[in-house]
Structure formats: structure tokens, C-alpha cells
Enzyme design. Structure first.
Site, PDB file in Angstrom:
ATOM      1  N   GLN A 167      -5.479  -2.461   9.273  1.00 26.28           N
ATOM      2  CA  GLN A 167      -5.530  -3.953   8.466  1.00 26.28           C
ATOM      3  C   GLN A 167      -6.223  -4.745   9.227  1.00 26.28           C
ATOM      4  OE1 GLN A 167      -4.052  -4.284   5.274  1.00 26.28           O
ATOM      5  NE2 GLN A 167      -4.536  -6.110   5.377  1.00 26.28           N
ATOM      6  N   LYS A 225       0.986  -1.338  -0.022  1.00 23.51           N
ATOM      7  CA  LYS A 225      -0.124   0.157   0.102  1.00 23.51           C
ATOM      8  C   LYS A 225       0.965   1.324  -0.147  1.00 23.51           C
ATOM      9  CE  LYS A 225      -3.960  -2.411   1.760  1.00 23.51           C
ATOM     10  NZ  LYS A 225      -4.459  -3.291   2.941  1.00 23.51           N
ATOM     11  N   ASP A 271     -12.043   1.798   3.063  1.00 26.60           N
ATOM     12  CA  ASP A 271     -12.449   0.525   2.941  1.00 26.60           C
ATOM     13  C   ASP A 271     -13.746   0.498   2.717  1.00 26.60           C
ATOM     14  OD1 ASP A 271     -10.278  -1.435   3.204  1.00 26.60           O
ATOM     15  OD2 ASP A 271     -10.032  -0.947   5.271  1.00 26.60           O
TER      16      ASP A 271
END
Ligand code: GUN
Length: 283
Positions: free
Chosen positions: A97, A53, A120
Site C-alpha cells: 500500500q 481488500k 498493481d
């Protein structure tokens, strides 16, 4: 012989477009998209994702911050970090995460990230928006699948779409996006009866159950489009999908490989969402 959908190449093309949009945004508004990634504990797979990322952010010209917190991090400490990032004007997207270590409450974190920075699309506010077709943030993996279909010239409208898997991250939002594209959508799961039979109806089959090489040629209709969202480690350490490529590929018209199919698209869609969040912040 199926056409192999090259996720790496499609991803590269989209990242080029994101990079160009970023340069324009910086030039016109002075705002550079910023992403914060939080990881708790030492899960090696998660550490690889986080590194990728950061690399993707550098590639498209984003500002990024990474927080690698120890396994012993408390809920209060994690909450305090999210609160701080919610207030930070340089940060437009926050990603924590998952999975988190067992003593931490994932739901509490999801609820705490500002919906405006929820790249997300896990917050109930954004999930609700997806249900009604208002897509400010698209859930990254399903959005990646849609981009692969679109850029491969595959029409969804009117097609029989079978999604196998009903997770909040992939299966459920995937079904919504296909429905929004006017597909006729069936969601299958572990209790589905006659799974092979339902799968054989699919013009577009999305495999997202997390079982290595589960879908075999006899479960696929001749000419179907097969999208493999699985990412499983074989005993020998090799990465493999949910689809048994060797037996399915000869029957499919299009198929995504693992690795190099859906995987690279997920991070690209995260970049897209971060750009959207940054653009929204100057509206
Ligand atoms: N872990 C595996 N996939 C994802 C994802 O898309 N987002 C987050 N936050 N964690 C993940």
C-alpha cells in the site's frame, strides 16, 4: 438529468464472475488465488483500504495474507518480506500500500515485487506492456474506469477523451487504455493552458487531480460522460470527488458519483488481476 453510473452494482456483478472463475480454477487445478497486502505505518485511510481488500478476497474465495508493519520498519525488512512473498507459491499477487513512510523508497519496492505477482501493474515491465497493448495486468483504477464505461454501454472509439491528471497510477495508464479503445486522447495537467476550454471538448472527461469539487458545470460539454476518480475528504469529514456533482450532473449524459462510482471498482480490478496471476501460474 444524467444517468448515474452505479459502481457498487457493476462491481458486485464482476465480483460474482470472479468468484465463479475462482471456483472453476480451484476445481480444475487445485490452485486458489492468493493475495498478500503489505501496509507500513498507521495511516488510517490506508488501514481502511487494506481491510476492504481483505473483505473482497473473502468474498470472491481468495486466500489472503495481511502484513501490518510498524512505522519503524527498515527498507531491508520490507525488502526481505517482499522476497519471501515472491517465493511463496500460495501467493499470486503482492500489493504494498502506497504511500510508504518517507524513510522508505517506494521505487525500490515496486522494482522488487516479481512482475508476475505485480497486481498493481506498477513494475516497469508491466507498465511497458501496457504501452504496447499487452495487458496481463491492468492498472486497477484505470481498468475500473474502462469496465464502468463498457458495462454502461458507452462507446469510446472515435470519442474525444480528456484525462485530467498525469500520475503514474491513474492519468498516464488511463490515457493508454482509452487510446487502446480507439479514443482520441488529450492529457491535461497543472500547466495546461485554458483547461476549461480543453475539458469542454470532451465527450468523455476523466477527472483525476485530487482537488475537491474542482470541475464545475461550465467546464463540461452538454451530454458528456463524466468519470470522477477523485477521493477527497471535505473539512466535515465527508468524502467528495474532483467533480462538483451539483453543477455537472445536469449537463452530463452519464456521471459517476463519489462515493459509489470508481472507488468500488479499483478493488474489484485488483481481484481480477490476482485471478489472472493465479491462472498464469498454472499455465
Ligand atoms: N494507494 C492508493 N491507491 C493505491 C493503489 O492502487 N495501489 C497501491 N499499492 N497503493 C495505493
Amino acid at each position: 438529468m444524467a444517468n448515474i453510473i452505479n459502481g457498487k452494482e457493476i462491481s458486485k456483478a464482476i465480483r460474482e464472475e470472479i468468484k465463479e472463475s475462482t471456483e472453476l480454477l480451484v476445481r480444475d487445478t487445485g490452485v486458489r488465488p492468493g493475495l498478500a497486502v503489505i501496509i507500513v505505518g498507521e495511516d488510517p485511510a490506508s488501514q481502511v483500504y487494506v481491510r476492504n481488500k481483505k473483505k473482497a478476497c473473502d468474498e470472491v474465495g481468495f486466500y489472503s495474507e495481511s502484513y501490518e508493519l510498524p512505522e519503524s520498519t527498515t527498507q531491508e525488512e520490507l525488502n526481505a518480506l517482499v522476497d519471501k512473498l515472491n517465493r511463496n507459491d500460495k501467493i499470486h499477487g503482492i500489493l504494498c500500500q502506497l504511500p510508504l513512510p518517507k524513510h522508505l523508497d517506494e521505487n525500490e519496492v515496486i522494482m522488487r515485487i516479481s512482475p508476475a505477482k505485480d497486481v498493481d501493474a506498477f513494475h516497469p515491465e508491466n507498465v511497458g506492456k501496457i504501452m504496447i497493448g499487452d495487458y496481463s495486468f491492468l492498472p486497477c483504477t484505470p481498468a475500473g474506469v474502462m469496465a464502468l464505461l463498457e458495462r454502461s454501454g458507452i462507446e469510446v472509439s472515435g470519442k474525444e477523451c480528456v484525462v485530467v491528471g498525469r500520475s503514474n497510477i491513474v492519468g498516464k495508464p488511463q490515457a493508454m487504455l482509452l487510446l487502446h479503445a480507439n479514443g482520441t486522447v488529450t492529457i491535461c495537467h497543472s500547466r495546461t493552458k485554458n483547461l476549461a476550454e480543453v475539458c469542454r471538448r470532451a465527450d468523455i472527461l476523466v477527472a483525476a487531480i485530487g482537488k475537491a469539487d474542482f470541475f464545475t458545470g461550465d467546464m463540461v460539454k452538454e451530454g458528456a460522460v463524466v468519470i470522477d476518480v477523485g477521493m477527497n475528504r471535505r473539512a466535515d469529514g465527508k468524502l467528495t470527488g474532483d467533480v462538483d456533482f451539483a453543477s455537472v450532473e445536469p449537463k452530463a449524459s452519464y456521471i459517476t458519483p463519489v462515493p459509489g462510482g470508481v472507488g468500488p471498482m479499483t478493488i474489484t480490478m485488483l481481484m481480477q488481476n490476482t485471478l489472472t496471476a493465479a491462472k498464469n501460474s498454472v499455465k
